[in-house]
Design a protein around this motif. Structure first.
Motif, PDB file in Angstrom:
ATOM      1  N   ALA A  46     110.416  75.448  51.664  1.00 47.65           N
ATOM      2  CA  ALA A  46     110.088  76.928  51.765  1.00 47.65           C
ATOM      3  C   ALA A  46     108.811  77.140  52.327  1.00 47.65           C
ATOM      4  CB  ALA A  46     110.207  77.570  50.397  1.00 47.65           C
ATOM      5  N   HIS A  47     107.932  76.118  52.053  1.00 48.77           N
ATOM      6  CA  HIS A  47     106.622  76.033  52.549  1.00 48.77           C
ATOM      7  C   HIS A  47     106.391  75.632  53.932  1.00 48.77           C
ATOM      8  CE1 HIS A  47     105.565  76.941  48.181  1.00 48.77           C
ATOM      9  NE2 HIS A  47     104.657  77.315  48.759  1.00 48.77           N
ATOM     10  N   GLY A  48     107.547  74.905  54.437  1.00 48.05           N
ATOM     11  CA  GLY A  48     107.541  74.395  55.846  1.00 48.05           C
ATOM     12  C   GLY A  48     106.841  73.203  56.044  1.00 48.05           C
ATOM     13  N   ARG A  49     106.899  72.369  54.999  1.00 47.00           N
ATOM     14  CA  ARG A  49     106.263  70.939  55.037  1.00 47.00           C
ATOM     15  C   ARG A  49     107.486  69.838  54.859  1.00 47.00           C
ATOM     16  NH1 ARG A  49     101.162  71.280  50.787  1.00 47.00           N
ATOM     17  NH2 ARG A  49     100.125  73.195  51.688  1.00 47.00           N
ATOM     18  N   PRO A  50     107.805  69.468  56.120  1.00 45.90           N
ATOM     19  CA  PRO A  50     108.845  68.488  55.922  1.00 45.90           C
ATOM     20  C   PRO A  50     108.602  66.979  55.277  1.00 45.90           C
ATOM     21  CG  PRO A  50     107.858  68.465  58.202  1.00 45.90           C
ATOM     22  CD  PRO A  50     107.103  69.675  57.525  1.00 45.90           C
ATOM     23  N   LEU A  51     109.389  66.498  54.665  1.00 47.60           N
ATOM     24  CA  LEU A  51     109.273  65.157  53.768  1.00 47.60           C
ATOM     25  C   LEU A  51     109.113  63.852  54.930  1.00 47.60           C
ATOM     26  CD1 LEU A  51     108.836  63.685  51.281  1.00 47.60           C
ATOM     27  CD2 LEU A  51     111.176  63.711  50.996  1.00 47.60           C
ATOM     28  N   VAL A  52     108.083  63.280  54.923  1.00 50.57           N
ATOM     29  CA  VAL A  52     108.405  62.084  55.742  1.00 50.57           C
ATOM     30  C   VAL A  52     107.960  60.853  55.035  1.00 50.57           C
ATOM     31  CG1 VAL A  52     107.806  63.300  57.842  1.00 50.57           C
ATOM     32  CG2 VAL A  52     105.838  62.410  56.439  1.00 50.57           C
ATOM     33  N   LYS A  53     108.346  59.679  55.414  1.00 45.01           N
ATOM     34  CA  LYS A  53     108.036  58.265  54.853  1.00 45.01           C
ATOM     35  C   LYS A  53     106.813  57.616  55.669  1.00 45.01           C
ATOM     36  CE  LYS A  53     112.524  57.691  52.337  1.00 45.01           C
ATOM     37  NZ  LYS A  53     113.173  56.881  52.112  1.00 45.01           N
ATOM     38  N   VAL A 360     103.375  56.644  71.449  1.00 49.33           N
ATOM     39  CA  VAL A 360     102.653  57.490  70.580  1.00 49.33           C
ATOM     40  C   VAL A 360     103.042  57.214  69.239  1.00 49.33           C
ATOM     41  CG1 VAL A 360     102.342  59.254  72.088  1.00 49.33           C
ATOM     42  CG2 VAL A 360     104.210  59.344  70.908  1.00 49.33           C
ATOM     43  N   LEU A 361     102.208  57.789  68.151  1.00 47.34           N
ATOM     44  CA  LEU A 361     102.655  57.458  66.591  1.00 47.34           C
ATOM     45  C   LEU A 361     102.010  58.738  66.019  1.00 47.34           C
ATOM     46  CD1 LEU A 361     101.142  54.254  65.909  1.00 47.34           C
ATOM     47  CD2 LEU A 361     103.356  54.646  66.084  1.00 47.34           C
ATOM     48  N   PHE A 362     102.665  59.132  64.885  1.00 48.40           N
ATOM     49  CA  PHE A 362     101.941  60.248  64.040  1.00 48.40           C
ATOM     50  C   PHE A 362     101.405  59.537  62.899  1.00 48.40           C
ATOM     51  CE2 PHE A 362     105.367  62.743  66.402  1.00 48.40           C
ATOM     52  CZ  PHE A 362     104.383  64.000  66.555  1.00 48.40           C
ATOM     53  N   VAL A 363     100.092  60.011  62.833  1.00 50.74           N
ATOM     54  CA  VAL A 363      99.140  59.564  61.756  1.00 50.74           C
ATOM     55  C   VAL A 363      98.763  60.811  61.101  1.00 50.74           C
ATOM     56  CG1 VAL A 363      96.709  58.558  61.226  1.00 50.74           C
ATOM     57  CG2 VAL A 363      98.118  57.958  63.201  1.00 50.74           C
ATOM     58  N   VAL A 364      98.957  60.519  59.565  1.00 47.91           N
ATOM     59  CA  VAL A 364      98.652  61.744  58.845  1.00 47.91           C
ATOM     60  C   VAL A 364      97.103  61.587  58.117  1.00 47.91           C
ATOM     61  CG1 VAL A 364      99.131  62.431  56.277  1.00 47.91           C
ATOM     62  CG2 VAL A 364     100.898  61.084  57.642  1.00 47.91           C
ATOM     63  N   ARG A 365      96.342  62.850  58.476  1.00 45.70           N
ATOM     64  CA  ARG A 365      95.248  63.079  58.267  1.00 45.70           C
ATOM     65  C   ARG A 365      94.976  63.363  56.525  1.00 45.70           C
ATOM     66  NH1 ARG A 365      95.621  67.074  62.436  1.00 45.70           N
ATOM     67  NH2 ARG A 365      94.712  66.084  64.421  1.00 45.70           N
ATOM     68  N   GLU A 366      93.630  63.274  56.304  1.00 45.99           N
ATOM     69  CA  GLU A 366      93.352  63.521  54.723  1.00 45.99           C
ATOM     70  C   GLU A 366      93.847  64.743  54.240  1.00 45.99           C
ATOM     71  OE1 GLU A 366      89.154  62.469  54.160  1.00 45.99           O
ATOM     72  OE2 GLU A 366      89.463  60.355  54.629  1.00 45.99           O
ATOM     73  N   ASP A 367      93.587  65.697  55.022  1.00 42.76           N
ATOM     74  CA  ASP A 367      94.275  67.073  54.594  1.00 42.76           C
ATOM     75  C   ASP A 367      95.865  67.485  54.602  1.00 42.76           C
ATOM     76  OD1 ASP A 367      94.670  66.989  57.141  1.00 42.76           O
ATOM     77  OD2 ASP A 367      93.437  69.070  57.737  1.00 42.76           O
ATOM     78  N   GLY A 368      96.416  66.422  54.952  1.00 45.43           N
ATOM     79  CA  GLY A 368      97.782  66.512  54.912  1.00 45.43           C
ATOM     80  C   GLY A 368      98.481  66.834  56.348  1.00 45.43           C
ATOM     81  N   THR A 369      97.633  67.008  57.156  1.00 47.85           N
ATOM     82  CA  THR A 369      98.351  67.375  58.657  1.00 47.85           C
ATOM     83  C   THR A 369      98.579  65.762  59.487  1.00 47.85           C
ATOM     84  OG1 THR A 369      96.157  67.703  59.569  1.00 47.85           O
ATOM     85  CG2 THR A 369      97.201  69.651  58.797  1.00 47.85           C
ATOM     86  N   VAL A 370      99.096  66.010  60.655  1.00 51.10           N
ATOM     87  CA  VAL A 370      99.631  64.915  61.214  1.00 51.10           C
ATOM     88  C   VAL A 370      98.890  65.065  62.525  1.00 51.10           C
ATOM     89  CG1 VAL A 370     101.682  64.490  60.110  1.00 51.10           C
ATOM     90  CG2 VAL A 370     101.827  65.814  62.181  1.00 51.10           C
ATOM     91  N   ASN A 401     111.524  61.061  60.293  1.00 49.64           N
ATOM     92  CA  ASN A 401     111.551  62.603  60.581  1.00 49.64           C
ATOM     93  C   ASN A 401     110.657  63.040  61.722  1.00 49.64           C
ATOM     94  OD1 ASN A 401     113.092  64.596  59.639  1.00 49.64           O
ATOM     95  ND2 ASN A 401     111.951  65.178  58.070  1.00 49.64           N
ATOM     96  N   GLN A 402     109.961  62.214  62.384  1.00 47.19           N
ATOM     97  CA  GLN A 402     109.155  62.501  63.500  1.00 47.19           C
ATOM     98  C   GLN A 402     109.713  63.586  64.391  1.00 47.19           C
ATOM     99  OE1 GLN A 402     110.292  59.430  62.856  1.00 47.19           O
ATOM    100  NE2 GLN A 402     108.553  57.901  63.617  1.00 47.19           N
ATOM    101  N   ASP A 403     111.133  63.810  64.574  1.00 47.45           N
ATOM    102  CA  ASP A 403     111.294  64.861  65.490  1.00 47.45           C
ATOM    103  C   ASP A 403     111.094  66.387  64.925  1.00 47.45           C
ATOM    104  OD1 ASP A 403     112.965  64.441  63.283  1.00 47.45           O
ATOM    105  OD2 ASP A 403     114.966  65.270  64.299  1.00 47.45           O
ATOM    106  N   LYS A 404     110.733  66.348  63.543  1.00 50.34           N
ATOM    107  CA  LYS A 404     110.078  67.645  62.995  1.00 50.34           C
ATOM    108  C   LYS A 404     108.959  67.981  63.144  1.00 50.34           C
ATOM    109  CE  LYS A 404     114.344  68.618  61.374  1.00 50.34           C
ATOM    110  NZ  LYS A 404     114.976  67.452  61.931  1.00 50.34           N
ATOM    111  N   LEU A 405     108.073  67.079  63.746  1.00 46.88           N
ATOM    112  CA  LEU A 405     106.587  67.062  63.638  1.00 46.88           C
ATOM    113  C   LEU A 405     106.250  67.446  64.959  1.00 46.88           C
ATOM    114  CD1 LEU A 405     105.758  63.643  61.782  1.00 46.88           C
ATOM    115  CD2 LEU A 405     106.412  66.060  60.877  1.00 46.88           C
TER     116      LEU A 405
END
Length: 429
Positions: A46-53, A360-370, A401-405
């Motif tokens: 609901a909050h639009g935050r996909p779950l990623v590992k 490329v890679l997706f890196v998670v920042r401290e604020d929870g964004t990628v 789940n990178q396709d949602k990012l």
């Protein structure tokens, strides 16, 4: 009575209504409890935050796991066949017999060869006698011609002196001179035959004798080849020879299996062949025996097989006692872990994406964004890829789940436990 029956019917209907209401409430509570477990996931969606590992990268040794499998093979499996066609007169080996190098396995008829050998030996003896006779005759003729020449030369020189003082006529001198020249010509004929200390007529006879001797030796060698012998120690693994049968040249009659060494032949891909080296110890499992055996990689093919596009690897079992029980053709397998790079940064292969020609890679920042980050890759193995540039130790990298990012999107994270962990991708969609 009818009035009482009506009252009882109304009471039964009330009880059924109460029971139904209770069941409905219980069912609603159970459904709510069941659906409650997914409330957190629903909240995330609901909050639009996909779950990623995710994984947190740190410097570690990069290893490559190479699985090897193949079949046990003997040190040698040699087909044995007769060199000449002939009748078998004796078979001295049976299936399963242990034989040593040089042992006679089969004998063919040598009767005709024996007669030919005797005839050629006699001819060789006669030729050698002719050679000795020729040498003696030549030596005698040479001595006689030399003596005659010396005598005629002395006579000619005396007559020359007599002619010079007028004691004899010119005709007498010419006659003596002709006799001298004839004697010299006869000597020169014999002397000119000599080259390297032997006369041509004598050498011809000697060569004829030598040729006859070689023919005799060839027949003796052929006779020896009528005895089929073991070329090395081993076990008779095949036999197709019976006394009295005629066997053709080149027909397989025995096979000799040498189990003094047991090997396992495997095939590997190009990437594995580039780093696998001879001399590595391994622990080999043979499923049919349910045992592990110590082994060593003794050979890695230096060139690719063009047909299969693979490289051959040979493992030799080091356990001498095992060689007595292990047979050729058993399935065996092992694996080795080889260091590819020390203290490097690696991420799971699933984390790496290819976009518009970039890695490329997706890196998670401290604020929870990628953050979408371009990286430079190095070595790879079955599970990981080395990152040479673009990551720092401690970075948190998205694996699923990178396709949602997209850059800047907030995510919910949980630890990545490898390929075998269960992923519920649908819950984040």
């Amino acid at each position: 009575m009818r009035h009482q029956s009506g009252q009882l019917g109304r009471m039964d209907r009330k009880r059924l209504a109460v029971v139904g209401a209770v069941c409905f409430v219980l069912l609603a509570l159970a459904l709510r409890a069941y659906m409650g477990g997914g409330s957190e996931e629903k909240k995330k969606v609901a909050h639009g935050r996909p779950l990623v590992k995710v994984v947190t990268v740190a410097r570690a040794d990069m290893m490559r796991h190479i699985a090897l499998s193949g079949q046990t093979v003997a040190d040698a499996d040699i087909p044995l066949a007769p060199k000449y066609t002939g009748r078998i007169t004796e078979v001295r080996a049976k299936l399963g017999d242990e034989v040593q190098a040089g042992d006679v396995l089969m004998v063919q008829d040598t009767g005709d060869l024996d007669i030919s050998i005797e005839a050629n030996a006699a001819a060789a003896g006669a030729a050698q006698a002719d050679a000795r006779e020729a040498r003696a005759l030549y030596d005698a003729n040479y001595l006689k011609a030399r003596n005659d020449l010396e005598l005629e030369q002395s006579k000619y020189e005396r007559n020359e002196y007599l002619y010079s003082i007028g004691a004899i006529s010119q005709d007498t001198l010419d006659k003596v001179k002709q006799e001298y020249l004839a004697s010299k010509a006869a000597f020169d004929v014999l002397a000119d035959q000599v080259e390297g200390g032997s006369a041509a007529s004598v050498e011809s006879k000697a060569y004829t004798a030598e040729k006859a001797q070689h023919a005799t030796d060839a027949l003796r060698r052929q006779r020896e080849d009528m005895y089929l012998r073991a070329p090395r120690a081993g076990v008779i693994g095949y036999r197709n020879a019976e006394t009295g049968a005629i066997v053709s040249a080149g027909t397989k009659v025995f096979s000799l299996v040498d189990t003094s060494h047991i090997n396992i032949d495997c095939t590997i891909a190009e990437a594995d062949a580039a780093i696998l080296k001879a001399g590595l110890p391994v622990e080999v499992t043979i499923d049919a025996l349910g045992e592990d055996y110590a082994g060593e990689i003794v050979y890695v093919s230096p060139a690719m097989d063009e047909a299969s596009k693979t490289y051959q690897v040979r493992i030799e079992l080091m356990d001498e006692a095992a060689r007595e029980t292990i047979k050729a053709g058993l399935f065996a397998h092992t694996a080795v872990d080889i260091l590819q790079r020390r203290a490097t940064l690696c991420v799971p292969k699933e984390a790496l994406l290819s976009r518009t020609g970039r890695q490329v890679l997706f890196v998670v920042r401290e604020d929870g964004t990628v953050e979408e980050r371009a990286v430079k890759v190095g070595l790879m193995n079955d599970a990981e890829v080395e990152i040479l540039d673009g990551l720092e130790p401690g970075d948190t990298v998205v694996v699923t789940n990178q396709d949602k990012l997209q850059d800047g999107k907030k995510v919910e994270t949980e630890p990545y436990e490898g390929e075998d962990s269960s992923d519920d991708e649908a819950s984040a969609s």
